[in-house]
Design a protein around this motif. Sequence first.
Motif, PDB file in Angstrom:
ATOM      1  N   PRO A   1      -3.593  18.002  -6.558  1.00  0.00           N
ATOM      2  CA  PRO A   1      -2.787  18.552  -6.340  1.00  0.00           C
ATOM      3  C   PRO A   1      -1.541  20.345  -5.348  1.00  0.00           C
ATOM      4  N   GLY A   2      -0.984  19.698  -5.072  1.00  0.00           N
ATOM      5  CA  GLY A   2      -0.569  20.320  -4.386  1.00  0.00           C
ATOM      6  C   GLY A   2      -0.436  20.811  -2.865  1.00  0.00           C
ATOM      7  N   ALA A   3      -0.519  21.400  -2.343  1.00  0.00           N
ATOM      8  CA  ALA A   3      -0.388  21.963  -0.654  1.00  0.00           C
ATOM      9  C   ALA A   3      -1.649  21.045  -0.091  1.00  0.00           C
ATOM     10  N   ASP A   4      -3.686  20.868  -1.234  1.00  0.00           N
ATOM     11  CA  ASP A   4      -3.400  19.865  -0.775  1.00  0.00           C
ATOM     12  C   ASP A   4      -3.798  18.198  -0.619  1.00  0.00           C
ATOM     13  N   PHE A   5      -2.742  18.203  -1.319  1.00  0.00           N
ATOM     14  CA  PHE A   5      -2.063  16.549  -1.369  1.00  0.00           C
ATOM     15  C   PHE A   5      -0.895  16.875  -1.178  1.00  0.00           C
ATOM     16  N   ASN A   6       0.242  17.350  -0.296  1.00  0.00           N
ATOM     17  CA  ASN A   6       1.085  17.472   0.465  1.00  0.00           C
ATOM     18  C   ASN A   6       0.900  17.644   1.725  1.00  0.00           C
ATOM     19  N   HIS A   7       0.334  17.879   2.528  1.00  0.00           N
ATOM     20  CA  HIS A   7      -0.310  17.712   3.784  1.00  0.00           C
ATOM     21  C   HIS A   7      -1.254  16.693   4.236  1.00  0.00           C
TER      22      HIS A   7
ATOM     23  N   ARG B   1       7.331  14.758  11.179  1.00  0.00           N
ATOM     24  CA  ARG B   1       5.896  15.766  12.071  1.00  0.00           C
ATOM     25  C   ARG B   1       6.951  17.505  11.491  1.00  0.00           C
ATOM     26  N   HIS B   2       8.381  17.363  11.464  1.00  0.00           N
ATOM     27  CA  HIS B   2       8.987  18.808  11.020  1.00  0.00           C
ATOM     28  C   HIS B   2       8.541  19.346   9.743  1.00  0.00           C
ATOM     29  N   GLU B   3       8.175  18.981   8.665  1.00  0.00           N
ATOM     30  CA  GLU B   3       7.647  19.753   7.857  1.00  0.00           C
ATOM     31  C   GLU B   3       6.105  19.703   7.940  1.00  0.00           C
ATOM     32  N   LEU B   4       5.026  19.107   8.822  1.00  0.00           N
ATOM     33  CA  LEU B   4       4.276  19.291   8.795  1.00  0.00           C
ATOM     34  C   LEU B   4       3.912  21.098   9.933  1.00  0.00           C
ATOM     35  N   LYS B   5       4.882  21.020  10.722  1.00  0.00           N
ATOM     36  CA  LYS B   5       4.632  22.498  10.986  1.00  0.00           C
ATOM     37  C   LYS B   5       5.785  23.727  11.085  1.00  0.00           C
ATOM     38  N   LYS B   6       6.453  23.103  10.396  1.00  0.00           N
ATOM     39  CA  LYS B   6       7.176  24.193   8.806  1.00  0.00           C
ATOM     40  C   LYS B   6       6.102  24.840   7.508  1.00  0.00           C
ATOM     41  N   HIS B   7       5.265  24.373   7.420  1.00  0.00           N
ATOM     42  CA  HIS B   7       4.774  24.391   5.920  1.00  0.00           C
ATOM     43  C   HIS B   7       3.266  24.035   5.816  1.00  0.00           C
TER      44      HIS B   7
ATOM     45  N   ALA C   1       2.564  13.848 -10.794  1.00  0.00           N
ATOM     46  CA  ALA C   1       2.879  13.745  -9.176  1.00  0.00           C
ATOM     47  C   ALA C   1       2.267  14.143  -8.721  1.00  0.00           C
ATOM     48  N   LYS C   2       1.751  14.028  -7.774  1.00  0.00           N
ATOM     49  CA  LYS C   2       0.657  15.173  -7.056  1.00  0.00           C
ATOM     50  C   LYS C   2       1.055  16.119  -5.668  1.00  0.00           C
ATOM     51  N   ALA C   3       2.550  15.524  -5.601  1.00  0.00           N
ATOM     52  CA  ALA C   3       3.484  16.221  -4.454  1.00  0.00           C
ATOM     53  C   ALA C   3       4.332  17.781  -4.989  1.00  0.00           C
ATOM     54  N   THR C   4       4.299  18.830  -4.470  1.00  0.00           N
ATOM     55  CA  THR C   4       5.295  19.473  -4.281  1.00  0.00           C
ATOM     56  C   THR C   4       6.458  19.934  -4.016  1.00  0.00           C
ATOM     57  N   LEU C   5       6.997  19.530  -2.626  1.00  0.00           N
ATOM     58  CA  LEU C   5       7.555  20.030  -2.307  1.00  0.00           C
ATOM     59  C   LEU C   5       9.120  18.456  -2.580  1.00  0.00           C
ATOM     60  N   ASN C   6       9.594  19.295  -2.691  1.00  0.00           N
ATOM     61  CA  ASN C   6      11.347  18.142  -3.379  1.00  0.00           C
ATOM     62  C   ASN C   6      11.071  17.599  -2.244  1.00  0.00           C
TER      63      ASN C   6
ATOM     64  N   SER D   1       1.009  -1.026  -0.137  1.00  0.00           N
ATOM     65  CA  SER D   1       0.061   0.166   0.007  1.00  0.00           C
ATOM     66  C   SER D   1       0.735   1.035  -0.201  1.00  0.00           C
ATOM     67  N   ALA D   2       2.624   1.334   0.918  1.00  0.00           N
ATOM     68  CA  ALA D   2       3.141   2.137   0.311  1.00  0.00           C
ATOM     69  C   ALA D   2       3.617   2.872  -0.969  1.00  0.00           C
ATOM     70  N   LEU D   3       3.868   1.215  -1.648  1.00  0.00           N
ATOM     71  CA  LEU D   3       3.933   1.161  -2.946  1.00  0.00           C
ATOM     72  C   LEU D   3       2.922   2.941  -3.700  1.00  0.00           C
ATOM     73  N   ARG D   4       1.742   2.507  -3.737  1.00  0.00           N
ATOM     74  CA  ARG D   4       0.472   3.302  -4.103  1.00  0.00           C
ATOM     75  C   ARG D   4       0.831   4.724  -3.636  1.00  0.00           C
ATOM     76  N   MET D   5       0.466   5.289  -2.259  1.00  0.00           N
ATOM     77  CA  MET D   5       0.619   5.697  -1.400  1.00  0.00           C
ATOM     78  C   MET D   5       2.066   6.844  -2.223  1.00  0.00           C
ATOM     79  N   THR D   6       3.352   5.966  -2.059  1.00  0.00           N
ATOM     80  CA  THR D   6       4.298   7.168  -2.199  1.00  0.00           C
ATOM     81  C   THR D   6       4.566   7.514  -4.727  1.00  0.00           C
ATOM     82  N   GLU D   7       3.667   6.480  -5.299  1.00  0.00           N
ATOM     83  CA  GLU D   7       3.637   6.552  -6.477  1.00  0.00           C
ATOM     84  C   GLU D   7       2.466   8.145  -6.813  1.00  0.00           C
ATOM     85  N   LEU D   8       1.390   8.410  -6.040  1.00  0.00           N
ATOM     86  CA  LEU D   8       0.811   9.163  -5.762  1.00  0.00           C
ATOM     87  C   LEU D   8       1.779  10.673  -5.063  1.00  0.00           C
TER      88      LEU D   8
END
Length: 232
Positions: free
Chosen positions: A140-146, A196-202, A83-88, A47-54
Amino acid sequence: MKSLTAIACAATLALAQTPSVANGPGQGLTARFEVEFMQMTIDHHFSALRMTELAAGTGLQRAQEISAAEGTSPTPGFAASPAKATLNDLKSMARRNNRMQREEIMTLQRFLREWYGIDYQPRLREDARAAIAILERARPGADFNHPFYETFSRHHYALMEPVNGCMTGSDLMHYELRRECRSMWHSQIADIDMMRHELKKHFGIADYQPFKGLDPLRGNNGGPRGQHSGHD
């Protein structure tokens, strides 16, 4: 007092008498535990494979250049995904986990074949489908990153108790399995800390916890996303 030469010879003899590879099933209670643990972990990683490929997107062919735009290998049974994520940093972690957990799936499949004669193929379990559905719906974007940080942290944490069981209750001869479990524990705890650090930062979330929430009156009561005191 024994000489250093005698001690060295005794150590060499002891190593020579220790089997280099355990090639049989666990004894007693350890056999059932190991089979169920390895099958569950294979499914969990799948299941992590699908999550990470999204997050990172998929690519049918690897580029020669090392690039932040590189995708993951497509998960069997799913169509190619942009890719839905926008954070490198998020995409980098997704690619790393995708590769690592593919290898761990193959390793656990090998243990099941060699020790128990079981040819096990991964499947999606119901709890994993809920987390994947959240990410598939996200834009895609912040709506996905979070939600990715929250669902993937929760996903990682859900494996910690079984992995602790692996490290303390697997068969004594199966040190290769315990080594694999130690590697999973360290890598996934490090990922949770990073997220957890990224959730605080962004997103300004300073108290995220990857635990399953129990109080439905809270703004975020856990489930596939863990919990924090804010509102999504």
